[in-house]
Each structure stands twice: as structure tokens, then as C-alpha cells.
Scaffold this active site. Sequence first.
Site, mmCIF file in Angstrom:
data_model
loop_
_atom_site.group_PDB
_atom_site.id
_atom_site.type_symbol
_atom_site.label_atom_id
_atom_site.label_comp_id
_atom_site.label_asym_id
_atom_site.label_seq_id
_atom_site.Cartn_x
_atom_site.Cartn_y
_atom_site.Cartn_z
ATOM 1 N N TYR A 1 94.385 -61.681 -3.473
ATOM 2 C CA TYR A 1 94.379 -61.298 -2.053
ATOM 3 C C TYR A 1 94.387 -62.553 -1.185
ATOM 4 O O TYR A 1 95.141 -62.646 -0.208
ATOM 5 C CB TYR A 1 93.150 -60.440 -1.739
ATOM 6 C CG TYR A 1 93.109 -59.905 -0.317
ATOM 7 C CD1 TYR A 1 94.071 -59.007 0.140
ATOM 8 C CD2 TYR A 1 92.111 -60.298 0.585
ATOM 9 C CE1 TYR A 1 94.039 -58.499 1.440
ATOM 10 C CE2 TYR A 1 92.065 -59.796 1.883
ATOM 11 C CZ TYR A 1 93.032 -58.908 2.308
ATOM 12 O OH TYR A 1 93.006 -58.412 3.600
ATOM 13 N N SER B 1 94.189 -62.584 7.192
ATOM 14 C CA SER B 1 92.772 -62.240 7.016
ATOM 15 C C SER B 1 91.969 -63.522 6.820
ATOM 16 O O SER B 1 92.499 -64.536 6.354
ATOM 17 C CB SER B 1 92.629 -61.372 5.766
ATOM 18 O OG SER B 1 91.286 -61.235 5.395
HETATM 19 N N1 NAP Z 1 90.127 -53.818 7.389
HETATM 20 C C1 NAP Z 1 89.726 -55.076 7.367
HETATM 21 O O1 NAP Z 1 88.518 -55.381 7.356
HETATM 22 C C2 NAP Z 1 90.739 -56.192 7.363
HETATM 23 C C3 NAP Z 1 90.269 -57.516 7.401
HETATM 24 C C4 NAP Z 1 91.189 -58.548 7.373
HETATM 25 C C5 NAP Z 1 92.538 -58.268 7.320
HETATM 26 N N2 NAP Z 1 92.971 -56.979 7.269
HETATM 27 C C6 NAP Z 1 94.422 -56.740 7.181
HETATM 28 O O2 NAP Z 1 94.774 -55.762 8.122
HETATM 29 C C7 NAP Z 1 95.944 -55.053 7.673
HETATM 30 C C8 NAP Z 1 95.736 -53.561 7.866
HETATM 31 O O3 NAP Z 1 94.636 -53.176 7.051
HETATM 32 P P1 NAP Z 1 93.805 -51.836 7.297
HETATM 33 O O4 NAP Z 1 92.393 -52.226 7.193
HETATM 34 O O5 NAP Z 1 94.284 -51.108 8.459
HETATM 35 O O6 NAP Z 1 94.167 -51.047 5.934
HETATM 36 P P2 NAP Z 1 94.726 -49.580 5.650
HETATM 37 O O7 NAP Z 1 94.060 -48.600 6.540
HETATM 38 O O8 NAP Z 1 94.630 -49.395 4.183
HETATM 39 O O9 NAP Z 1 96.248 -49.673 6.094
HETATM 40 C C9 NAP Z 1 97.184 -50.385 5.345
HETATM 41 C C10 NAP Z 1 98.552 -49.776 5.540
HETATM 42 O O10 NAP Z 1 99.478 -50.509 4.719
HETATM 43 C C11 NAP Z 1 100.309 -49.547 4.077
HETATM 44 N N3 NAP Z 1 100.887 -50.046 2.829
HETATM 45 C C12 NAP Z 1 100.242 -50.440 1.716
HETATM 46 N N4 NAP Z 1 101.127 -50.728 0.745
HETATM 47 C C13 NAP Z 1 102.360 -50.515 1.256
HETATM 48 C C14 NAP Z 1 103.668 -50.628 0.750
HETATM 49 N N5 NAP Z 1 103.921 -50.968 -0.535
HETATM 50 N N6 NAP Z 1 104.703 -50.332 1.574
HETATM 51 C C15 NAP Z 1 104.494 -49.948 2.843
HETATM 52 N N7 NAP Z 1 103.267 -49.813 3.381
HETATM 53 C C16 NAP Z 1 102.212 -50.085 2.589
HETATM 54 C C17 NAP Z 1 99.379 -48.392 3.788
HETATM 55 O O11 NAP Z 1 100.140 -47.248 3.489
HETATM 56 P P3 NAP Z 1 99.484 -46.047 2.636
HETATM 57 O O12 NAP Z 1 98.404 -45.494 3.515
HETATM 58 O O13 NAP Z 1 100.622 -45.094 2.456
HETATM 59 O O14 NAP Z 1 98.961 -46.634 1.382
HETATM 60 C C18 NAP Z 1 98.626 -48.298 5.111
HETATM 61 O O15 NAP Z 1 99.371 -47.567 6.057
HETATM 62 C C19 NAP Z 1 96.167 -55.498 6.225
HETATM 63 O O16 NAP Z 1 97.222 -56.431 6.193
HETATM 64 C C20 NAP Z 1 94.862 -56.168 5.853
HETATM 65 O O17 NAP Z 1 95.010 -57.179 4.873
HETATM 66 C C21 NAP Z 1 92.107 -55.931 7.311
#
Ligand code: NAP
Length: 319
Positions: free
Chosen positions: A183, A158
Site C-alpha cells: 500500500y 495517503s
Molecule cells: N479512508 C481513509 O482513511 C483514507 C486515508 C488515506 C487515503 N485514502 C485514499 O482515499 C481513496 C478513497 O478511499 P475511500 O476511503 O473512499 O475507500 P472506499 O470507500 O473503499 O472507496 C474506494 C473506491 O475505489 C473503487 N475501486 C477499488 N478497486 C477498483 C478497481 N479495480 N477499479 C475501479 N474502482 C475501484 C471502489 O469500488 P468498489 O466499491 O466497487 O470496490 C470504491 O468505489 C483511496 O485512494 C484511498 O487510498 C483513504
Amino acid sequence: MTTPQHPIGSGFGARSTAEDVLRGIDLSGKLALVTGGYSGLGLETTKALANAGARVVVPARRPAAAKEALGGLDGVELDELDLADLGSVRAFADRFLATGRDLHVVIDNAGIMATPETRVGPGWEAQFATNHLGHYALVNLLWPAIARGGGRVVSVSSAGHHRSPIRWDDVQFERGYDKWLAYGQAKTANVLFAVHLDALAEEAGVRAFSLHPGGILTPLQRHLAKEEMVAAGWIDEEGNALDTSFKTPEQGAATQVWAATSPQLAGMGGVYCENRDIAPPAPATGERFGVRDYAIDPDEAARLWHLSATLTGINAFPS
Ligand SMILES: NC(=O)c1ccc[n+]([C@@H]2O[C@H](COP(=O)([O-])OP(=O)(O)OC[C@H]3O[C@@H](n4cnc5c(N)ncnc54)[C@H](OP(=O)(O)O)[C@@H]3O)[C@@H](O)[C@H]2O)c1
């Protein structure tokens, strides 16, 4: 890092989707694994890879939620995995390795952000443990299958990595917790992991990349109060997106899918990507764009690998 940290002019724009970057790419016969592949960017990543012909394994912390999100999608198989629990990571890896299959693409996508202070395992800070140590253990345990696949490992970081380097004197925040520094450190760890993995894995024909997907409203923001997101200018009082730079989940999945599959990256590795291209170095002005020096420093990457091996007791590349 053998590949220069400079854009290559991929030709894709900031609004290109995962489907756009996969156009013309046939993933038939390829096996991919996407952590968190049932929510937000992971869900769109899983769909795009499966639609391009890949078989996709989605190990889920909440299998019922994964089944609801992905049920009925051809080519997707579900399993259980909690990245914050090394026992769960080991059990999943054992089950996967027992199938004897080769793994061509691993996308370390799962993550948590800005959580209240939480301790897991032997007292590890939860963002570092979940976002970094869990994926470190997973990839090392799955290494025999990944090596046979000769493909790519993609570490979803990120722009949050700009918030903090590795805090070597207090990695576990034992002297006071800050949810954003935690984070930032975890996301810097995601970049450094790809740097050192690439150095170790290139000989086996496996390359590693990291990336920033863009800003996307997803369940990732679940730990933030509405007031905090309003104050940041992300949403209005009614919860509508205000920041025009936000991408859709389909656009947000594009850079990780590009890093995992694009022939434009053949022979390259160890670099941080952004907007479906290799990112430039961060400007000295402090803007959260490009990649910070500390996140791609090979010495920092080796030091983090050593620490991760010591903490988890797992290392597929003992020296
Ligand atoms: N969205 C943004 O703006 C953004 C920006 C920069 C980087 N990112 C990165 O993109 C990635 C995906 O994010 P997203 O926005 O798609 O978020 P999200 O919708 O919350 O998805 C995150 C996923 O990670 C899973 N997860 C969390 N804790 C876990 C654990 N202990 N074991 C296994 N799985 C786990 C969650 O499972 P549950 O649903 O069961 O909790 C969910 O399926 C992340 O690494 C995040 O840091 C996102």
C-alpha cells in the site's frame, strides 16, 4: 516541481468539508471524472462537485452499486471501469473520447488498501496495479480530452506513502509480500505520478496535485480484521471509532475537492496537499505528517513514469 512544497495558509481547517471549500465556486459548464466516486470519499466528492454545478462522470467497477449510491443525483453519469484491467481502462477511455467532450477535472480517487496478496494482468501486484497503473493508463488515454479542458488532475494518495518508497528492486513483490509495504509503495506512486504529470502537462495548461485526505472510516478498511483495527486503536471491540483524529467522509473529501477546484492553487502544481493546504515536508522525526522526500523527487517521478509506460505500453508523452 515548480511550486514550493510549503503551506500557503489556505484558511481552511482540518474539519472543513468539501462543501466548505466549494462555497462561492461555480462549476457550471465543467466536466469532472471521479474514479470510485460512489463510495466513501469519492461519493462525497461526486456529490459536492455536482452540487456546485459540475457534470460528473463516475466510472464504476460495480455499476449496480454506483447506481444505488448515486441514482437520482442531478448531473451525474455512470459508466464501467475496472482499474485492475487494462482492457477495461482502454474500453472506458475509448467510449469517453468518442463523445468528443473536454475534461476539466480528473480525480484519481479509487483505491484498495492492505489486500491479501493478489495478482492482476500479467502478474502485477494488485495495489500497485489498481491504485497506480490503472490511473496512469486512464489519464494518459484520456489526455486529449484533459488537455483540451486545461484543468487539473488530482491523485488521491495517503499518509500511507510514509510506509515505503518505490521498491525498485522488487516493485511487484516477487520476493515476499507485505500488504502495508505494498500500500505504501502504491501511495508513493500516486504522489510521484502527480509530480511528473505536472511537469509534462503544464505546457498544455493542465496541473496535477496529490494529497492525503486524512483518516476516515470507510469501506477501504474492508481487508483488515477487526482485531487489527482494535490493536491500532482505531475502533473498540464494538466497532466504534476511537481515534479522535478521524474525519467524516464529508471532511475527508475536502482536500481533493480543494486541490481540484481552488483558485488559491492557480498557477501551482506538482505538490502534495494535506488538510486543505499544500503540505510541509515530512519532519525528520519519522512522524506520518507532511510528504517524504522520495515521493516528490523529480528523478524518482520520471523513473516511475518510464516504468509505467513500459509495463502498460501507454504513454501520451513519448519523448
Ligand atoms: N479512508 C481513509 O482513511 C483514507 C486515508 C488515506 C487515503 N485514502 C485514499 O482515499 C481513496 C478513497 O478511499 P475511500 O476511503 O473512499 O475507500 P472506499 O470507500 O473503499 O472507496 C474506494 C473506491 O475505489 C473503487 N475501486 C477499488 N478497486 C477498483 C478497481 N479495480 N477499479 C475501479 N474502482 C475501484 C471502489 O469500488 P468498489 O466499491 O466497487 O470496490 C470504491 O468505489 C483511496 O485512494 C484511498 O487510498 C483513504
